[in-house]
Design a protein around this motif. Structure first.
Motif, PDB file in Angstrom:
ATOM      1  N   GLY A  91       0.476  -1.106  -0.134  1.00 49.54           N
ATOM      2  CA  GLY A  91       0.153  -0.369  -0.091  1.00 49.54           C
ATOM      3  C   GLY A  91       0.958   1.641  -0.155  1.00 49.54           C
ATOM      4  O   GLY A  91       0.252   2.244  -0.402  1.00 49.54           O
ATOM      5  N   VAL A  92       2.011   1.003   1.125  1.00 49.83           N
ATOM      6  CA  VAL A  92       2.650   2.717   0.887  1.00 49.83           C
ATOM      7  C   VAL A  92       3.486   2.516  -0.612  1.00 49.83           C
ATOM      8  O   VAL A  92       3.543   3.800  -0.803  1.00 49.83           O
ATOM      9  CB  VAL A  92       3.548   2.321   1.543  1.00 49.83           C
ATOM     10  N   ILE A  93       3.964   1.330  -0.804  1.00 48.03           N
ATOM     11  CA  ILE A  93       4.548   1.346  -2.407  1.00 48.03           C
ATOM     12  C   ILE A  93       3.481   2.567  -3.319  1.00 48.03           C
ATOM     13  O   ILE A  93       3.883   2.901  -4.553  1.00 48.03           O
ATOM     14  CB  ILE A  93       5.572   0.073  -2.838  1.00 48.03           C
ATOM     15  N   CYS A  94       2.949   1.922  -3.638  1.00 48.80           N
ATOM     16  CA  CYS A  94       1.389   2.088  -4.288  1.00 48.80           C
ATOM     17  C   CYS A  94       1.396   4.073  -3.747  1.00 48.80           C
ATOM     18  O   CYS A  94       1.081   4.522  -5.487  1.00 48.80           O
ATOM     19  CB  CYS A  94      -0.041   1.995  -3.720  1.00 48.80           C
ATOM     20  N   LEU A  95       1.737   4.545  -3.339  1.00 42.33           N
ATOM     21  CA  LEU A  95       1.366   6.162  -2.846  1.00 42.33           C
ATOM     22  C   LEU A  95       3.368   6.446  -2.920  1.00 42.33           C
ATOM     23  O   LEU A  95       3.344   7.664  -4.111  1.00 42.33           O
ATOM     24  CB  LEU A  95       1.502   5.908  -1.199  1.00 42.33           C
ATOM     25  N   ALA A  96       4.357   5.952  -2.936  1.00 43.04           N
ATOM     26  CA  ALA A  96       5.154   6.521  -3.601  1.00 43.04           C
ATOM     27  C   ALA A  96       5.621   6.280  -4.800  1.00 43.04           C
ATOM     28  O   ALA A  96       6.130   7.522  -5.401  1.00 43.04           O
ATOM     29  CB  ALA A  96       6.946   5.381  -3.068  1.00 43.04           C
ATOM     30  N   THR A  97       4.927   5.976  -5.540  1.00 42.99           N
ATOM     31  CA  THR A  97       4.668   4.990  -7.414  1.00 42.99           C
ATOM     32  C   THR A  97       4.347   6.383  -7.899  1.00 42.99           C
ATOM     33  O   THR A  97       4.917   7.064  -8.384  1.00 42.99           O
ATOM     34  CB  THR A  97       4.200   4.141  -7.898  1.00 42.99           C
ATOM     35  N   TRP A 373       0.364  -1.179 -13.186  1.00 46.01           N
ATOM     36  CA  TRP A 373       1.236  -2.107 -12.037  1.00 46.01           C
ATOM     37  C   TRP A 373       2.664  -2.339 -12.512  1.00 46.01           C
ATOM     38  O   TRP A 373       2.955  -2.743 -11.826  1.00 46.01           O
ATOM     39  CB  TRP A 373       0.482  -3.673 -12.770  1.00 46.01           C
ATOM     40  N   LYS A 374       2.303  -2.630 -13.837  1.00 51.68           N
ATOM     41  CA  LYS A 374       4.133  -2.209 -14.075  1.00 51.68           C
ATOM     42  C   LYS A 374       5.096  -0.969 -13.884  1.00 51.68           C
ATOM     43  O   LYS A 374       6.224  -1.437 -13.052  1.00 51.68           O
ATOM     44  CB  LYS A 374       4.668  -2.152 -15.774  1.00 51.68           C
ATOM     45  N   GLU A 375       4.530   0.545 -13.560  1.00 51.25           N
ATOM     46  CA  GLU A 375       5.027   1.128 -12.408  1.00 51.25           C
ATOM     47  C   GLU A 375       5.054   0.504 -11.094  1.00 51.25           C
ATOM     48  O   GLU A 375       5.883   0.595 -10.689  1.00 51.25           O
ATOM     49  CB  GLU A 375       4.488   2.447 -12.520  1.00 51.25           C
ATOM     50  N   CYS A 379       8.992   0.280  -8.648  1.00 48.74           N
ATOM     51  CA  CYS A 379       9.377   0.596  -8.033  1.00 48.74           C
ATOM     52  C   CYS A 379       8.864  -0.268  -6.437  1.00 48.74           C
ATOM     53  O   CYS A 379       9.368  -0.253  -5.232  1.00 48.74           O
ATOM     54  CB  CYS A 379       8.222   2.021  -7.182  1.00 48.74           C
ATOM     55  N   MET A 380       8.119  -1.818  -5.730  1.00 51.79           N
ATOM     56  CA  MET A 380       8.098  -1.922  -5.488  1.00 51.79           C
ATOM     57  C   MET A 380       9.330  -3.031  -4.866  1.00 51.79           C
ATOM     58  O   MET A 380       9.981  -4.356  -5.581  1.00 51.79           O
ATOM     59  CB  MET A 380       7.037  -3.672  -5.334  1.00 51.79           C
TER      60      MET A 380
END
Length: 545
Positions: A91-97, A373-375, A379-380
């Motif tokens: 969830g946090v990485i979605c925000l960071a992305t 999803w690729k982006e 970052c994940m």
């Protein structure tokens, strides 16, 4: 000489082969589950510290070593590699992305620097505050990589402006980097105030107190599942004062070390700006103008960021009922990962563009989410996810094999030392090790060791675990200590000794502030002088290893 060259070339391979072979007498001679678990722990720890294998690969070793030794079944070990933590991380990485994709980070950094002015001292503080804020939500590496091109542009412009003012470069001003370029090897470093000293004061601060809450929370809750005192809100309350104090003292230290303090000049009102300051202000304003007005995706990202933070704070704030109390039948079901995952999913749903009209007045339709999803995958940090899973597996193995109990029994004599000295020793050890090992690897190795230490001396485990966790962030001495240091060093403006001199002072400041915090304002937050009911009572009987 030829043999020595071969050894140097194949040193990693030799380390990978010799480490398990040299440690093999431990399980073969002693033949206990504690010894077999210790063997696995030592092999993994050595590989983590030396990085002979990639961290994630080393973290997978318990997945086959524990079943082979009969410590845990394969399905039990496998279940340790994906936990609640991983959902929170996603969830946090979605925000960071989204923050990175839509350049929201750059807007924040530039705006904060514009607020503090262009005096070298205040400009340095602006960069430090900007990078510190970004690193609360992004990784240190990402924060440093984002801010460094802006720092470099400002530093180059200051050097050019000073050269022109001195009559040494009129009409010859070096161009700034193009967007996204990074050519540190092409840089020259002029001496004097605008050279090494000024750039050092800019570059070194780009490493702030990192967010290790997620690692600490999951590693500690694994051993202490009944501990409900650690959440995002309580961690924020304890760490923000530490962050602010370390930030200010580090700024003072770096200014004194590289530029010297001229308080009269710094605080004098109405003073005419120098050519250097005018050039810096111009660069920052031009960079900010390039961003244009705040875009729709940036606004949505900001709203979701605020929403995620508010939901974290208000889930179980402690002093008032949180939103989790709306579900009394399912108390404890919703965690911080629930919030992070819900907000994270919205980034894949909310459109990245609003409806627009073409030149002939027709409405243009087209749907694309804020992130793809690729982006997200790019970052994940899957390596970190597997690394933490390996830490969970090791912690489970230490409990099942009773290795934790054996360690606790042997650490009992430390109870004769003053508590502050036990904490200080733990902090110094962790601070030293994190200089040569990654922060996640350090915390994964030491928390399972320090937990039984606290239990053995009958001290609230948080009294030792919290400062040790914070000290894993203090890797400032060497360029190889962490990727953020390496990024800064790669620009070619600093020597190793520059980093050592500056980093040593910041390390000392960090440990001192953490010690001050854990002995003062952090105590009432967690009632540290009371041995909690959720921590086990360790008997003095020891098992044989």
């Amino acid at each position: 000489m030829k043999i020595l060259n071969y050894l140097l070339v194949y040193r990693r391979f030799l380390l990978i082969v010799l480490t398990p072979l040299l440690l093999l007498p431990l399980p073969l001679i002693i033949k206990t589950k504690e010894a077999e678990c210790a063997y696995t722990l030592f092999v993994v720890a050595i590989f983590w510290l030396t990085e002979a294998l990639p961290l994630a690969v080393s973290a997978l070793l318990p997945a086959f070593m524990f079943p082979l030794f009969g410590i845990m079944e394969s399905k039990e070990v496998a279940s340790a590699y994906f936990k609640d933590f991983h959902l929170l991380l996603m969830g946090v990485i979605c925000l960071a992305t989204s923050i990175e994709k839509w350049n929201f980070h750059k807007r924040v950094a530039l705006r904060m620097v514009m607020l503090v002015g262009v005096n070298p001292a205040w400009l340095t503080l602006g960069f430090m505050v900007s990078c510190s804020f970004l690193s609360m939500w992004l990784s240190n590496t990402s924060a440093a990589a984002m801010v460094m091109p802006i720092v470099e542009a400002v530093a180059q412009q200051i050097a050019a402006a000073e050269a022109e003012a001195d009559g040494e470069g009129r009409g010859h001003q070096r161009p700034l980097y193009a967007e996204g370029s990074c050519q540190p090897e092409a840089l020259s470093c002029s001496r004097g105030l605008s050279g090494t000293s000024l750039k050092s004061s800019f570059l070194i601060p780009l490493q702030s107190l990192t967010k290790l809450f997620f690692f600490f929370f999951k590693l500690s809750s694994r051993r202490y599942p009944d501990c409900k005192c650690i959440n995002f809100g309580s961690w924020f309350i304890l760490s923000i004062p530490i962050t602010v104090v370390i930030l200010v003292l580090s700024w003072v230290w770096l200014q004194w070390l590289f530029l010297g303090f001229d308080f009269k000049s710094m605080f004098k009102c109405g003073k005419k700006k120098t050519a250097r300051e005018e050039a810096s202000a111009k660069v920052i304003q031009e960079e900010y103008k390039k961003l244009g007005p705040m875009s729709y995706p940036e606004i949505v990202t900001l709203v979701l960021f605020i929403l995620m933070t508010l939901l974290w704070f208000t889930r179980e704030p402690g002093f008032i009922p949180g939103w989790s109390s709306l579900f009394p039948k399912y108390k404890g079901y919703a965690t911080d990962s629930t919030t992070a995952l819900v907000i994270g999913l919205l980034f894949f749903i909310i459109p990245a563009k609003t409806l627009s009209r073409t030149s002939n007045g027709e409405t243009a339709y087209g749907y694309a989410p804020l992130i793809t999803w690729k982006e997200f995958q790019s970052c994940m940090p899957w390596e970190i996810a597997i690394l933490v899973g390996g830490g969970f597996a090791l912690a489970d193995g230490c409990e099942v094999s009773k290795l934790s109990d054996w360690v606790a029994s042997k650490l009992t004599p430390l109870g004769s030392l003053p508590l502050w000295l036990v904490i200080l020793i733990s902090c110094l050890i962790v601070t030293s090790v994190t200089e040569v090992a990654s922060n996640p690897a350090t915390i994964t190795i030491f928390l399972p060791i320090l937990s039984p230490l606290a239990e053995a001396i009958h001290v609230n485990p948080l009294f030792i675990l919290i400062p040790a966790t914070l000290c894993t962030s203090f890797a400032f001495l060497l360029p190889v200590a962490n990727p953020a240091n390496a990024i800064v060093f790669s620009y070619g403006h600093l020597t190793v000794m520059d980093m050592v001199k500056a980093g040593l002072g910041i390390n000392i400041i960090g440990v001192a502030v953490v010690m001050l915090g854990i002995m003062t304002w952090i105590v009432p937050i967690f009632d540290l002088y009371t041995y909690p009911s959720w921590a086990p009572i360790i008997s003095s009987n020891s098992t044989g290893l």
